[in-house]
Design a protein around this motif. Structure first.
Motif, PDB file in Angstrom:
ATOM      1  N   THR A 325      -2.507  -0.787   7.248  1.00 11.56           N
ATOM      2  CA  THR A 325      -1.146  -0.280   7.076  1.00 11.56           C
ATOM      3  C   THR A 325      -0.795   0.509   8.319  1.00 11.56           C
ATOM      4  N   THR A 326       0.410   1.026   8.365  1.00 11.30           N
ATOM      5  CA  THR A 326       0.735   2.015   9.377  1.00 11.30           C
ATOM      6  C   THR A 326       0.108   3.340   8.944  1.00 11.30           C
ATOM      7  N   GLN A 328       1.480   5.881   8.168  1.00 11.40           N
ATOM      8  CA  GLN A 328       2.318   6.447   7.110  1.00 11.40           C
ATOM      9  C   GLN A 328       2.187   5.675   5.797  1.00 11.40           C
ATOM     10  N   GLY A 329       1.356   4.604   5.789  1.00 10.44           N
ATOM     11  CA  GLY A 329       1.110   3.860   4.566  1.00 10.44           C
ATOM     12  C   GLY A 329       1.966   2.627   4.379  1.00 10.44           C
ATOM     13  N   LYS A 330       2.770   2.258   5.352  1.00 17.59           N
ATOM     14  CA  LYS A 330       3.603   1.068   5.236  1.00 17.59           C
ATOM     15  C   LYS A 330       2.747  -0.179   5.436  1.00 17.59           C
ATOM     16  N   PRO A 331       2.795  -1.160   4.516  1.00 20.61           N
ATOM     17  CA  PRO A 331       1.952  -2.360   4.641  1.00 20.61           C
ATOM     18  C   PRO A 331       2.231  -3.121   5.935  1.00 20.61           C
ATOM     19  N   ARG A 332       1.172  -3.751   6.454  1.00 24.91           N
ATOM     20  CA  ARG A 332       1.285  -4.608   7.632  1.00 24.91           C
ATOM     21  C   ARG A 332       0.767  -5.998   7.293  1.00 24.91           C
ATOM     22  N   SER A 333       1.186  -6.963   8.069  1.00 20.61           N
ATOM     23  CA  SER A 333       0.700  -8.326   7.867  1.00 20.61           C
ATOM     24  C   SER A 333      -0.809  -8.366   8.069  1.00 20.61           C
ATOM     25  N   ASP A 438       1.228   0.663  18.745  1.00 19.81           N
ATOM     26  CA  ASP A 438       1.229  -0.060  17.472  1.00 19.81           C
ATOM     27  C   ASP A 438       0.115   0.512  16.595  1.00 19.81           C
TER      28      ASP A 438
END
Length: 742
Positions: A325-326, A328-333, A438
């Motif tokens: 994830t990022t 901050q917890g945002k999902p990534r591919s 990134d």
């Protein structure tokens, strides 16, 4: 999973890597060695290094160090206490061998090795009993099975007297095979020489079941020949069972019919199906290993094991990259093992070198890591253990490939490889390294919870000055350790996994960071409360020239139900205590309650009512009424019976069915209340109970002994409740002795 045809085999085209460098992920195999203490993991690693030419017969590389060089702590402890990496090369394949400690206290190092590897070798000693397999080793096997990690078994110490390869193989089939015992079968049978005076026939070679060839090491060189006629019946029976096991896992559904019709299956087909099944984690071959004969360059079974690793174990391309994830917890591919992809690497071990400083062992999952570039460090959700979260940029130092105590420089590390990184000052074990533009955060692996407390004190004033820095560095290296500074007991507490873990931690503080500490008795955070309703007067009057101090307050104290905390009630009438000083009385009462009134533990679950008091127009002040409030609570305690409240934890014990009875009996002896049991996984039961914390200080050690290494437990604070009077009396007497001695 890819097939064996997707992998680079020995002799395949392409530039062969050195032991420290690989140019493509297909040229890498990451293998972790698992087994109980004394099973022979480190000896096997040294034998594999000898077979590949990484060391000479004496175990030395050209520069004069040895593959098995351990740090001073391991020499003093006489056991492996940390994960070590030994890279070797075989037939154009770089094999990263991850040697893990076998002692249960260092399971954190084992889990790090499992995270960094793509396959596991379970090393089993023929000289030990089956109980070593049915305990912690079986638990690790089940963990690998849960994530689909390919596994093989290596039986060592066959040179010992009274060992039986067939018998131990059957035990492995029963314990590791579970519902599919035919998935755990030998690829080779040991060849024995003439019996010695003790009646034991030493192992001189191996007989390949698929190739039907004998690999004889008795002459000092590995030579192959036809098996003796006397071997044929045993060989044929074992070979038929192996072929049936391979066919059962084959993707070719016609193989079984062809085999049953009497068709002779060609060796190439069988080997390819075997390799595919091993790589999928559905078939687990058993191999044998024994020391090299005198003058022989290769240990018995090492070549065969290296052929399995390079031909059957998966490449990093065949393993899914952990989710990211990022920060901050945002999902990534999802990422793939692509050297040209986004950088995603993970610190799997942190160590300190007296000359280089901090060295981080890193597994690169995606992208390529290069020296002198700036990366982002993210991690790692272990603040409760004294590890702060990281979200910073750091410059990567030199990259190197370890061998013993040496570090061989490498220009870069591609996806799938392992590398040592120097001078990452902020990164700790479990942190993610990614591109600064990134940033990513990798899903962490499960860390065991440290449940054995040891309270420490600095040995001298000089040690006290260095203690904070030493402790911070210590916990940075070891995420299985938790540092606590208990405000109630005013103790510095290291939470560890066991006694050996404690010994190593204190040794590291002393030898690596120059801090001498003393272990002192660990204190449980008790509470105090009033047993009866009482009243008292706090009088603080001083007239010694100049501005005096004057404050008098009268209070009533009464007990409240458990969990009520402290209530303060104002019932002053007629302005006996001016309004501006009532908060001062409350502040003094609460401060004294936090300090305790009997043994120095916080007072809880009482109602304090301010009923009356006196003030002076000049000499009364906020400080005077705070002091009077504290004095009033102490006076009230002197005329009342003070109860001690002890913390009670709800614990969950996961244990083999065979030990449920002893565990429940032991919990009862600790004043525990068993709340119930329920089936967990097959053969294991979960026992839930409430136990006073004062009774489970050493439960992590005692449970391991009671359950022969099969039990584990977790704990969670439930509440405080009254301590039995006889125990409270003992604590009071002990407190009086300690304070009297001071």
């Amino acid at each position: 999973m890819g097939s064996s045809a997707d992998r680079t085999h020995p002799g395949a085209a392409g530039r062969a890597p050195t032991a420290g460098q690989a140019s493509r992920p297909e040229q890498i195999r990451n293998v972790v060695l698992v087994g109980h203490s004394g099973s022979g993991k480190t000896t096997l690693v040294e034998a594999l290094a000898l077979a590949t030419g990484a060391v000479n017969r004496a175990g030395h590389v050209a520069e004069g160090t040895t593959v098995s060089d351990h740090d001073d702590i391991e020499h003093r402890q006489q056991r492996s206490v940390q994960l070590s990496l030994v890279p070797v090369e075989w037939g154009g394949i770089k094999v990263n061998l991850l040697d893990t400690p076998g002692y249960a206290d260092f399971v954190g190092e084992l889990r790090a090795g499992l995270r960094a590897a793509d396959a596991a070798l379970f090393v089993v000693s023929a000289s030990d009993g089956p109980e070593t397999l049915s305990g912690a080793t079986r638990m690790v096997w089940d963990e690998c099975a849960a994530v689909g990690m390919p596994r093989a078994v290596v039986i060592t110490h066959l040179e010992s007297a009274r060992t039986d390869f067939d018998e131990l193989t059957q035990v492995c089939r029963e314990i590791f095979g579970g519902d599919s015992p035919e998935s755990v079968l030998p690829l080779y049978l040991p060849l024995h020489g003439p019996e010695g005076p003790d009646g034991h026939a030493p192992v001189t070679g191996l007989t390949g079941l698929l190739t039907q060839r004998v690999y004889d090491y008795s002459s000092g060189e590995r030579a192959d020949r036809d098996p003796d006629p006397a071997q044929q019946p045993r060989l044929a029976q074992a070979r038929d069972r192996l072929i049936e096991g391979i066919i059962a896992e084959s993707e070719d559904e016609t193989l079984m019919d062809r085999y049953l019709s009497g068709e002779e299956l060609d060796l190439k087909t069988l080997v390819q199906d075997l390799e595919r099944a091993v790589a999928r984690g559905s078939f687990h071959p058993v191999l044998a290993a024994a020391p090299a004969a005198e003058g022989c360059k290769q240990g018995i079974g090492t070549v065969e094991l290296l052929e399995l690793i390079t031909g059957g174990f998966p490449t990093p391309l065949e393993r899914e990259v952990p989710p990211v994830t990022t920060p901050q917890g945002k999902p990534r591919s999802p990422l793939t093992c692509d050297p040209a992809g986004p950088l995603a690497a993970e610190v799997v071990k942190t160590a300190s070198d007296p000359y280089v400083g901090r060295i981080s062992l890193v597994r690169v999952f995606s992208g390529t890591l290069r020296p002198d570039e700036t990366v982002h460090v993210s991690g790692h959700g272990l603040q409760d253990r004294g590890h702060e979260d990281h979200d910073v940029d750091e410059r990567v130092g030199a990259l190197s490939s370890p061998f013993g105590k040496q570090q061989r420089g490498v220009p870069h590390a591609i996806a799938g490889d392992l590398v040592c990184v120097a001078k990452l000052g902020r990164a700790e074990t479990g942190d993610t390294l990614s591109a600064k533009d990134d940033p990513l955060l990798m899903e962490p692996w499960v860390m065991p919870d440290p449940l054995l407390p040891v309270a420490i004190e600095a040995h001298s004033k000089a040690d006290e000055d260095k203690l904070s820095v030493g402790l911070s560095r210590l916990v940075a290296e070891d995420p299985t350790m938790r540092l606590e500074q208990n405000p109630d007991t005013r103790q510095v507490v290291l939470w560890c996994l066991g006694e050996a873990h404690v010994d190593v931690a204190l040794d590291r503080l002393r030898s690596r960071y120059g801090v001498q500490v003393d272990a002192v008795p660990y204190k449980v955070s008790l509470r105090e409360t009033f047993g009866d309703r009482t009243a008292a007067r706090g009088r603080h009057v001083k007239q010694s020239g100049g501005h005096g101090q004057f404050a008098i307050c009268e209070i009533a104290v009464e007990p409240l139900p458990v969990g009520s905390g402290i209530e303060f009630v104002d019932k002053v009438v007629g302005g006996a205590v001016p309004r501006q000083f009532i908060p001062s009385v409350e502040k003094g009462v609460r401060a004294q309650a936090a300090r305790g009134v009997a043994l120095g533990f916080p007072v809880v679950d009482i109602r304090v009512t301010l009923t009356d008091g006196k003030a002076h127009s000049v000499d009364s002040s906020d400080a005077a009424f705070q002091t009077a409030g504290a004095l009033a609570l102490r006076e009230a305690a002197a005329d009342c019976h003070i109860h001690l409240l002890e913390p009670v934890s709800e614990i969950r014990v996961l244990v083999s069915d065979a030990y449920v009875g002893p565990v429940m009996s032991d919990l009862s002896s600790r004043r525990g209340r068993v709340l119930g049991t329920e089936p967990a996984t097959p053969g294991r039961t979960l026992v839930r109970a409430e136990v006073p914390e004062i009774e489970i200080g050493r439960y992590a050690v005692d449970l391991r002994s009671l359950s022969h290494g099969t039990g584990r437990y977790s704990r969670e604070y439930a509440r405080h409740e009254p301590m039995p009077p006889q125990l409270a009396v003992k604590l009071r007497e002990q407190h009086q002795q300690e304070t009297g001695a001071k």
